[in-house]
Design an enzyme around this catalytic site. Structure first.
Site, PDB file in Angstrom:
ATOM      1  CB  ILE A 138      -0.941   0.021   1.228  1.00  8.18           C
ATOM      2  CG1 ILE A 138      -1.840  -1.217   1.231  1.00  8.18           C
ATOM      3  CG2 ILE A 138      -1.768   1.310   1.216  1.00  8.18           C
ATOM      4  CD1 ILE A 138      -2.731  -1.333   2.464  1.00  8.18           C
ATOM      5  N   PRO A 139       1.119   1.855  -1.143  1.00  7.92           N
ATOM      6  CG  PRO A 139       0.872   2.740  -3.295  1.00  7.92           C
ATOM      7  CD  PRO A 139       0.287   1.726  -2.346  1.00  7.92           C
ATOM      8  CB  CYS A 140       1.824   5.214   2.838  1.00  9.99           C
ATOM      9  SG  CYS A 140       3.085   4.205   3.634  1.00  9.99           S
ATOM     10  CG  HIS A 141       6.625   4.691  -1.102  1.00 13.30           C
ATOM     11  ND1 HIS A 141       5.838   3.545  -1.056  1.00 13.30           N
ATOM     12  CD2 HIS A 141       7.129   4.758  -2.357  1.00 13.30           C
ATOM     13  CE1 HIS A 141       5.885   2.954  -2.242  1.00 13.30           C
ATOM     14  NE2 HIS A 141       6.669   3.670  -3.039  1.00 13.30           N
ATOM     15  NE  ARG A 142       4.347   4.157  -5.831  1.00 10.91           N
ATOM     16  CZ  ARG A 142       3.941   3.006  -6.353  1.00 10.91           C
ATOM     17  NH1 ARG A 142       2.649   2.761  -6.507  1.00 10.91           N
ATOM     18  NH2 ARG A 142       4.820   2.102  -6.731  1.00 10.91           N
TER      19      ARG A 142
END
Length: 183
Positions: A138-142
């Protein structure tokens, strides 16, 4: 997170360091990003799951994708089943939104809040990012703060790790590029 007797985990030695995954029969429930020593990862996981070297096919796929990601390969986690049964409805809506982001693509807390129908939810979106149980997949780094600023990142290394992950995906930080020109 369901019945802990059915929860298992494995550790993955990647080019970026040790990564950990936990799962239930329904899908991936938790991930820990590299940055902590392997014994610390085991201690965290041992509280709610048991380590195993026998995993379902979706974990084998996840392991291969994570290894590829750590080598800088373009990978897509879309086919992996996620078990978000322990997550609030609002957080699930936020995660569903960011799961639409492609490799190297970014958005902001405010843009997500707008897409969810209320720009006033920006702080709540930030809280959802901070409690993301499955970072990277779940790409929270984006998700960045307004103006392209890094914003928070709860993984080891904080904002530096976030920018390193985005760099692996081909994202170029406009602020860093400006700083190289010293103006």
């Amino acid at each position: 997170m369901g019945d802990t007797r059915q929860m298992h985990y494995c550790l993955i030695d990647t080019d970026l360091g040790w990564f950990g995954l936990a799962w239930s029969p329904h899908g991936i429930t938790r991930a820990y990003l590299p940055g902590d020593p392997v014994h610390s990862l085991r201690e965290r996981f041992d509280r709610f799951a048991s380590e195993t070297a026998h995993w379902p096919a979706f974990i084998d796929e996840a392991r291969q994708l994570i290894l590829g990601y750590a080598r800088g390969e373009a990978v897509c986690f879309d086919t992996l089943p996620l078990d978000l049964s322990a997550v609030s409805d609002f957080h699930r809506r936020v995660y569903a939104d960011i799961l639409q982001l492609g490799r190297g693509e970014t958005t902001t807390y405010g843009e997500i809040a707008r897409r969810l129908g209320d720009v006033g939810l920006s702080r709540a979106v930030g809280q959802a990012m901070g409690s993301n149980p499955i970072p990277l997949i779940i790409p929270c780094h984006r998700v960045l703060a307004s103006g392209g600023k890094t914003g928070g990142f709860s993984a080891p290394g904080g904002g530096t790790s976030k920018m390193r992950m985005l760099a692996l995906e081909g994202y170029e930080d406009p602020q860093a590029a400006q700083a190289t020109f010293d103006f």
